[in-house]
Write a protein that holds these residues in place. Sequence first.
Motif, PDB file in Angstrom:
ATOM      1  N   LYS A 250       0.817  -1.216   0.000  1.00 14.48           N
ATOM      2  CA  LYS A 250       0.000   0.000   0.000  1.00 14.48           C
ATOM      3  C   LYS A 250       0.851   1.267   0.000  1.00 14.48           C
ATOM      4  N   HIS A 251       2.080   1.133   0.432  1.00 14.58           N
ATOM      5  CA  HIS A 251       3.014   2.279   0.404  1.00 14.58           C
ATOM      6  C   HIS A 251       4.167   1.923  -0.527  1.00 14.58           C
ATOM      7  N   GLU A 252       3.827   1.707  -1.757  1.00  8.10           N
ATOM      8  CA  GLU A 252       4.822   1.251  -2.731  1.00  8.10           C
ATOM      9  C   GLU A 252       5.956   2.274  -2.885  1.00  8.10           C
ATOM     10  N   GLY A 253       7.164   1.767  -2.862  1.00  8.50           N
ATOM     11  CA  GLY A 253       8.321   2.620  -3.136  1.00  8.50           C
ATOM     12  C   GLY A 253       8.874   3.383  -1.947  1.00  8.50           C
ATOM     13  N   ILE A 254       8.351   3.147  -0.746  1.00  6.99           N
ATOM     14  CA  ILE A 254       8.874   3.884   0.417  1.00  6.99           C
ATOM     15  C   ILE A 254      10.299   3.434   0.731  1.00  6.99           C
ATOM     16  N   GLN A 255      11.070   4.376   1.250  1.00  8.96           N
ATOM     17  CA  GLN A 255      12.450   4.057   1.641  1.00  8.96           C
ATOM     18  C   GLN A 255      12.603   4.047   3.159  1.00  8.96           C
ATOM     19  N   ALA A 256      11.616   4.601   3.859  1.00  8.66           N
ATOM     20  CA  ALA A 256      11.701   4.607   5.330  1.00  8.66           C
ATOM     21  C   ALA A 256      10.310   4.713   5.932  1.00  8.66           C
ATOM     22  N   ILE A 257      10.189   4.149   7.128  1.00  9.87           N
ATOM     23  CA  ILE A 257       8.944   4.289   7.893  1.00  9.87           C
ATOM     24  C   ILE A 257       9.267   5.121   9.125  1.00  9.87           C
ATOM     25  N   MET A 258       8.471   6.170   9.349  1.00  7.00           N
ATOM     26  CA  MET A 258       8.627   6.967  10.557  1.00  7.00           C
ATOM     27  C   MET A 258       7.557   6.472  11.528  1.00  7.00           C
ATOM     28  N   SER A 259       7.969   5.696  12.496  1.00  2.00           N
ATOM     29  CA  SER A 259       6.994   5.080  13.395  1.00  2.00           C
ATOM     30  C   SER A 259       6.963   5.819  14.736  1.00  2.00           C
ATOM     31  N   PHE A 260       5.856   6.529  14.965  1.00  2.00           N
ATOM     32  CA  PHE A 260       5.681   7.180  16.266  1.00  2.00           C
ATOM     33  C   PHE A 260       5.147   6.161  17.272  1.00  2.00           C
ATOM     34  N   ALA A 261       4.606   5.065  16.743  1.00  2.00           N
ATOM     35  CA  ALA A 261       4.231   3.930  17.591  1.00  2.00           C
ATOM     36  C   ALA A 261       5.509   3.129  17.879  1.00  2.00           C
ATOM     37  N   ALA A 262       5.399   2.183  18.796  1.00  2.00           N
ATOM     38  CA  ALA A 262       6.584   1.400  19.173  1.00  2.00           C
ATOM     39  C   ALA A 262       6.993   0.500  18.003  1.00  2.00           C
ATOM     40  N   GLY A 263       7.948   0.981  17.241  1.00  2.00           N
ATOM     41  CA  GLY A 263       8.307   0.312  15.991  1.00  2.00           C
ATOM     42  C   GLY A 263       8.951  -1.047  16.172  1.00  2.00           C
ATOM     43  N   THR A 264       9.685  -1.202  17.267  1.00  2.00           N
ATOM     44  CA  THR A 264      10.387  -2.479  17.451  1.00  2.00           C
ATOM     45  C   THR A 264       9.409  -3.636  17.614  1.00  2.00           C
ATOM     46  N   GLY A 265       8.326  -3.389  18.313  1.00  2.00           N
ATOM     47  CA  GLY A 265       7.370  -4.466  18.558  1.00  2.00           C
ATOM     48  C   GLY A 265       6.323  -4.602  17.471  1.00  2.00           C
TER      49      GLY A 265
END
Lengths: 405, 337
Positions: A250-265
């Motif tokens: 759904k996010h084709e071509g993204i190079q990074a995710i900015m996760s304000f949620a707890a990204g590790t889990g």
Amino acid sequence: MKNAVKKFVAMMLAGVMSFSLMACGSSGSGAASSEGAASSEKAGKNCTIGVAFYQDSGLATTAAKAYLDNMSDTLNCKFKYTVLSQTDEGVNLTKIQELIASGVDGIICTMDSGTAAIVQECEAADVYIGGYLCDYDISYTQAYDAVFKNDHFVGTAIDGYAPDNVIVGKQMFESLLEYNERNADAPITHVSLAIFPVWAFPAQTLAAQQFIAEVDEYNKTADVKITCDPLNEETDVLAFAPMDSTYFAKHEGIQAIMSFAAGTGFVYPVMVQTGNDKNIKLFTTGFDGGEEKNFGSAGTGTYQQNCVTAVESITYPLVLLLNKINGVEFKDQPEDAERVSCDQFIMNSDEDMTAFEKNIYFTANASDALFTPEDVLNMTAYANPDATYEQLKKACSTITIDSLK
Amino acid sequence: MNTNKGLEIFKKIGLSVIFPLLMFVVMLIITGTNEKCYVNGKLIFLSGDMLQQVFLNASMTICVALAIWIQLKNGRFDFSGGATMILTAIVAGHIGYDTKNPWLALIIAVVLAVVLSMFTATVYILGRIPIIICTIGMTLFYESLTYLVFGGQGIRVFYSSVETSVFGRLPGIFLPAGLAILAFVVFTYFTAAGRKGKILSNNQRAGVNIGINEKKNVFITYIFSGIILGFAAIIYVSQHEVGPQSGLATSGIMFSYIVPVFMGTFIGLASCDVVGIAIAAIGMEIMNYGLNCLNLGAGGWQQIILGIFVLGFYSFSAQTDKIQALFARMKAGKAKV
């Protein structure tokens, strides 16, 4: 029979005499005892503080316990630990009642769940309570008088910033720019977002909006523009479950995710499972342990930012509780209890991670803490009459990664 | 005769694969008519990612479902399987990560899961307590151990290391999944205990009275369920971070994979239970992927849709006898005409 009684009485008298002589003979150590008394007076009353964590394991919990236990002797204070429920207010009230029944003098609580009732219980039992790793936003907006104006609530040290003082969006954007500066030949130009639902973490939605605004502002003058996929309520809001594997389609071509949620889990496991951990970077809040293996230039280099609030910020409610228990206050103590935004350890380079790996948060070794037990004692109003509330607040709220370098 | 046999095999294959095929077609129609499922003009349900996700998730589901079913078909409801799997995953994950050797982790996982399963079986036999009470007790015991081993930190880094997590990714995941299926087949069709299990599940007392040694059956079943749980553990730790567990949370983890067990026993009527479970797992994963495309992969709506589907499926399968009788009557009617 009479003889036996006489012998017994004689032995008792002899015993009393011996103890009297011993007491006279030990007059030399009297000074030491009075010194001990004086030092114990400086250390404050012998007390017990209960700490209610929101989870029973993890780096933050382990490090906080190590930090507190190490101060036990110096502060003349014992610590008891319990674990709260993340969903059940009734359970939390019971847990606090159990702590009160076990004889604690103060409580540090990491969740804003049933707080008005909890504070009421504490007031009835003359037990003081403070917050840690929590913004107490529900209480702040819906039960301010019952909680923040209550004499038995001392205030809270937030895990980051209060919802009316959000800067995480700006800070995350700065991390992205720093990455692009370091990797000018292959900058990140297309990112997407991940947050928890607004009803649970309103500050994350604000942070995401702030990030988008920063990108828009940057693109007005930038040569190489950054595309940020608009925040999609259905795709980007994680319902406290790992993100869908279709996120990447759904996010084709993204190079990074900015996760304000707890990204590790909630983000990283899906990235690994779908094989996207090598070609997509992750900027996230939180640090659970293990991220350093794939951070910066290490391993797959997936993680490019982690951030956590220093364990040492628990000093804020701890000192305020100790003051209350010892019947003193700072001269500049505010009338209402406050919620204090805390700067965070923001790791967005190898150098930052190296520095962080030497802190108690990572090592769980009390000797790696920024404050020694003596430092903490000196922050209290009873051990140091010159200590002020502003000094305490500043010391606990301005701990950054630079403090470790 | 040969033609009949060939037709029979063809019929069995057709009936077995009809469920995932139907599921695929239904989800294709639903997603194909929903604009949410199109990105840059492409239908994401038909992306290569679908096959990858279906196989990755179905492999894990098959392992746990077989571990549940192997006990169920022997008349036992084992709550401790999840705790055995999680404790095994933590220990094997740590050793595997420390040595950077996934093969060692795989071996440790199987050996430890068998040891823990044997211990559960021993307590069940010596304790002479009902299986549910015994396995709940063992679950709590194993869960408490997850707080004691390796500092109570669980295992967080195994799955994120490319060199250690080969059994959680394609194509490595097919090895533990395939071996788990093999263990189940060997037990069910090539051991006396497996064949006697059916009698014990129908009527335990009658089985014992006709000379079946239940204790031996328990031990052998637990050895094989341990092997399967070991394979499940290595896949689990290769895909997830595993934290310490408490309050029967591990039973929740295990029973989240139970749906394909009951669906599989029905689908398996056309062939055999192991094929049925595998097919059911694949079908369910196709449905889950379709729901993900529709942004219904988590939360309340996913639970409602899944719940209604499973209820409908069970209701339908419960009427099998009546449906068969209806078909027989229709066939007989045609023959008369």
